[in-house]
Design an enzyme around this catalytic site. Structure first.
Site, PDB file in Angstrom:
ATOM      1  N   ARG A 121       1.057  -1.217   0.125  1.00 30.62           N
ATOM      2  CA  ARG A 121      -0.182  -0.222   0.136  1.00 30.62           C
ATOM      3  C   ARG A 121       0.799   1.295   0.013  1.00 30.62           C
ATOM      4  O   ARG A 121       1.960   1.263   0.602  1.00 30.62           O
ATOM      5  CB  ARG A 121      -0.910  -0.009   1.120  1.00 30.62           C
ATOM      6  CG  ARG A 121      -1.919   1.079   1.378  1.00 30.62           C
ATOM      7  CD  ARG A 121      -3.225   1.008   0.458  1.00 30.62           C
ATOM      8  NE  ARG A 121      -4.219   1.801   0.844  1.00 30.62           N
ATOM      9  CZ  ARG A 121      -5.222   2.037   0.025  1.00 30.62           C
ATOM     10  NH1 ARG A 121      -5.387   1.687  -1.195  1.00 30.62           N
ATOM     11  NH2 ARG A 121      -6.172   2.858   0.786  1.00 30.62           N
ATOM     12  N   THR A 398      -9.498   0.107 -10.171  1.00 25.95           N
ATOM     13  CA  THR A 398      -8.494  -0.710  -9.481  1.00 25.95           C
ATOM     14  C   THR A 398      -8.399  -2.003 -10.338  1.00 25.95           C
ATOM     15  O   THR A 398      -9.301  -2.011 -11.213  1.00 25.95           O
ATOM     16  CB  THR A 398      -9.135  -0.965  -7.955  1.00 25.95           C
ATOM     17  OG1 THR A 398      -9.139   0.289  -7.099  1.00 25.95           O
ATOM     18  CG2 THR A 398      -8.080  -1.784  -7.122  1.00 25.95           C
ATOM     19  N   ASN A 418      -5.980   4.114  -6.997  1.00 25.53           N
ATOM     20  CA  ASN A 418      -7.445   4.586  -6.389  1.00 25.53           C
ATOM     21  C   ASN A 418      -8.400   5.031  -7.815  1.00 25.53           C
ATOM     22  O   ASN A 418      -8.961   4.351  -8.165  1.00 25.53           O
ATOM     23  CB  ASN A 418      -7.078   5.903  -5.755  1.00 25.53           C
ATOM     24  CG  ASN A 418      -8.407   6.187  -4.668  1.00 25.53           C
ATOM     25  OD1 ASN A 418      -9.228   5.089  -4.608  1.00 25.53           O
ATOM     26  ND2 ASN A 418      -8.564   7.412  -4.256  1.00 25.53           N
ATOM     27  N   ASP A 440      -7.970   7.909   0.566  1.00 26.75           N
ATOM     28  CA  ASP A 440      -8.460   6.947   1.483  1.00 26.75           C
ATOM     29  C   ASP A 440      -8.388   7.161   2.934  1.00 26.75           C
ATOM     30  O   ASP A 440      -9.035   6.375   3.664  1.00 26.75           O
ATOM     31  CB  ASP A 440      -8.196   5.628   0.942  1.00 26.75           C
ATOM     32  CG  ASP A 440      -8.778   5.171  -0.266  1.00 26.75           C
ATOM     33  OD1 ASP A 440      -9.581   5.643  -0.716  1.00 26.75           O
ATOM     34  OD2 ASP A 440      -8.152   4.158  -0.859  1.00 26.75           O
TER      35      ASP A 440
HETATM   36  O1  DON Z   1      -7.981   0.946  -1.564  1.00 30.18           O
HETATM   37  C1  DON Z   1      -9.058   1.192  -1.880  1.00 30.18           C
HETATM   38  O2  DON Z   1     -10.090   0.938  -1.188  1.00 30.18           O
HETATM   39  C2  DON Z   1      -9.361   2.322  -2.881  1.00 30.18           C
HETATM   40  N1  DON Z   1      -8.298   3.142  -3.111  1.00 30.18           N
HETATM   41  C3  DON Z   1      -9.793   1.266  -4.203  1.00 30.18           C
HETATM   42  C4  DON Z   1     -10.133   2.205  -5.149  1.00 30.18           C
HETATM   43  C5  DON Z   1     -11.047   1.220  -6.300  1.00 30.18           C
HETATM   44  O3  DON Z   1     -11.252   0.218  -6.193  1.00 30.18           O
HETATM   45  C6  DON Z   1     -11.453   1.852  -7.336  1.00 30.18           C
HETATM   46  N2  DON Z   1     -11.999   0.961  -8.319  1.00 30.18           N
HETATM   47  N3  DON Z   1     -12.623   0.327  -9.011  1.00 30.18           N
END
Ligand code: DON
Length: 586
Positions: A121, A398, A418, A440
């Site tokens: 991350r 994502t 993101n 986030d």
């Molecule tokens: O880490 C996370 O929960 C978000 N940044 C994920 C973003 C995401 O899944 C966007 N997509 N479809």
């Protein structure tokens, strides 16, 4: 240099892709029965796909990257080798989400029975403080956390993939071997096969505002990329080549790190070369639970995914979902979702800076207590679960891929920038698209992020901290062996998508293609509503409304590219919601 060149024609390119997919699928694959679903995010009809392979399987959101991973398996690589090759390939062939400028999580099950989780991350730069994403009045400022360069977290992908390979790769390949196909695609160019995302006005605007980005991802007239164009990413090829030659430190120290830091600072951000030098991927113990005799292995904090997933499964284990009618099953699932997401808001964050009560949240007795608050006939309003704010969700992208090899190893990997193309900034001279992951964090208690998720102290921004994620790469084990490998993109919707795939397979006995294609719904405690995909039947929606839930129809956000181990072989299901996804087995 102009990155875009025109190929002979849209339909020619599309049929070439389709033909390539069919050839691959046909070699050792057969189609499985699957429930119909109305298609991709923009309504394009894409049939559900189930593919069987006997030796190995890669299911990814972009076909070329899936094939690259499967090729590594065929050359004798293990699931980690294939995952690393696919991960680097997606950074080139699926730049909206595949990345080396973002971060994610890789869950690995090893044939010897060990499970491990690699947390790559992004971290907040050292200059980020609790007030970084507030305006002059002290309110959460979405512009700062979503569209400005302040939102850029220190990328973790290169460290994560390199760590996975060094520790768990087969040893048959060097990192450079696994990166070679990605480098070739970046250098030689790839045909654009799906233009749906870049034509979305908000995504186009994100790309257009930075010249270094526009030069690569837009045409010289500023127009969006289209099927039939060729995307050449020479700078990215050079960056990848530097990493292939020098290993991950070539990304985190030296000229590349300096270029990244300079570009972020020139755009108004605070990331320094030291922040990059100090980045490390972390190996963590996965979070574990059980569900009806299966072991659930998933991602621990700083993802909320595994904890929430196990919490929801624990609540649902107290009901006979296999025999519940459909409305009752959905009602109980929504009620479980509300409660787990309320806990997410309050308790979850970076475990290295906040005390996260994981053991308590995933205890069966804790689920018993939550279950006792569920009214089987009526929706519990979110306010009765815990008070909080409300917001509209926005932004997506994502990508998740699943890999199983013939040796008994499995990898479940979700990574992200993101938003689609992250903050939209390509660091000048690197070809690297940078994330906006720091949105986030809970910029302020109860201030929702782009997915409407709220949080408190545990997920406050701070130097070096990892923002709480929803990414839920998961491996379900049966008698200690991989049974189901799953995960998804979709922001806050990720964890409930994974939940539904598991329940559809374990409780409803669906095959993996059916479970992946089945219409999904989602509740995240706040906003107090159920989001239902358009394919969910009107009768079911009416029944949920009659029980007191507000139901909002929303286009699909998730893409649960999954693999199930069956007596007949490995069944791979690419999610039909994302038209370019592919399962490749052999
Ligand atoms: O880490 C996370 O929960 C978000 N940044 C994920 C973003 C995401 O899944 C966007 N997509 N479809």
């Amino acid at each position: 240099m102009t990155a875009w060149q025109r190929l002979p024609g849209r339909s020619a390119a599309r049929s070439a892709t389709v033909a390539a997919c069919l050839t691959l699928a046909a070699t050792a694959a057969l189609h499985l029965a699957a429930r119909a679903e109305p298609g991709g995010p923009n309504g394009a009809a894409t049939p559900p796909q189930g593919v069987v392979g006997h030796n190995g399987m890669v299911v990814a959101q972009e076909a070329r990257a899936a094939r690259i991973g499967a090729d590594i398996l065929q050359q004798g690589g293990n699931a980690v080798d294939a995952a690393v090759a696919t991960g680097f390939a997606l950074a080139v062939s699926y730049p909206r989400a595949g990345n080396i400028g973002g971060g994610g999580f890789m869950l690995i099950h090893r044939a010897d029975g060990q499970d491990t989780a690699i947390d790559y991350r992004e971290t907040a730069p050292a200059a980020i403080t609790a007030g970084s994403f507030l305006d002059a009045q002290g309110n959460a400022d979405a512009q700062k956390s979503r569209t400005s360069a302040l939102a850029i977290g220190v990328p973790g992908t290169v460290a994560g993939l390199a760590l996975a390979e060094a520790k768990y790769g087969s040893g048959r390949f060097t990192l450079a071997d696994l990166m070679a196909p990605a480098i070739a695609m970046a250098r030689d160019g790839i045909a654009v096969t799906d233009d749906s995302e870049e034509t979305v006005p908000s995504v186009h605007a994100r790309l257009a505002r930075w010249p270094a980005t526009a030069r690569i991802f837009l045409k010289s007239d500023g127009g969006a990329l289209a099927v039939g164009d060729v995307l050449v990413q020479s700078d990215l090829a050079a960056s990848l080549q530097a990493i292939a030659r020098g290993g991950p430190r070539a990304f985190y120290d030296g000229p590349l790190a300096e270029k990244l830091a300079a570009a972020v600072q020139a755009a108004g951000g605070v990331m320094t070369a030291d922040d990059l030098t100090n980045y490390a991927a972390i190996e963590r113990a996965p979070v574990r639970g059980t569900y009806r005799g299966y072991d659930i292995v998933s991602m621990p904090p700083p993802s909320s995914g595994g904890v929430e997933l196990i919490e929801m499964l624990n609540i649902l284990e107290g009901y006979d979902l296999a025999h519940a009618d459909e409305t009752q099953r959905l009602h109980l699932m929504v009620e479980a979702m509300k409660r787990a997401y309320a806990d997410r808001a309050l308790f979850l964050g970076d475990p290295d800076t906040a005390a996260v009560p994981v053991a308590r949240l995933i205890a069966k007795t804790y689920a018993d207590a939550w279950r006792a608050t569920i009214d089987p006939g009526h929706a519990t309003p979110a306010s009765a679960i815990r008070a909080g704010g409300v917001v509209a969700p926005e932004g997506r992208n994502t990508t998740h891929f699943s890999v199983v090899d013939r040796f008994g190893n499995a990898v479940s990997n979700t990574y992200t920038l993101n938003f689609s193309y992250g903050v939209g900034l390509v660091a000048e001279g690197t070809g690297i698209v940078l994330n906006n992951e720091l949105d986030d964090f809970a910029a302020k208690p109860e201030a929702p992020n782009a997915y409407g998720l709220t949080g408190y102290e545990a997920n406050a921004p701070g130097p070096g901290k990892r923002p709480l994620s929803s990414m839920t790469p998961t491996i379900v084990l049966q008698a200690g062996k991989p049974y189901l490998v799953t995960g998804s993109p979709g922001g806050s919707r990720i964890t409930t998508a994974v939940l539904q795939v598991i329940v559809d397979v374990i409780d409803r006995g669906m095959d993996i293609a059916g479970a992946v294609a089945a219409p999904r719904l989602h509740n995240q405690w706040l906003p107090d509503r159920v989001y239902a995909e358009p394919a969910l039947s009107a009768d079911l929606i009416a029944d949920l409304q009659a029980r007191g839930d507000e139901v909002v129809i929303q286009r699909p956000f998730t893409s649960a590219n999954s693999i199930m181990v069956t007596p007949e072989g490995l069944a791979g299901a690419a999610d039909p919601r994302t038209p370019g996804a592919l399962a490749v087995g052999y």
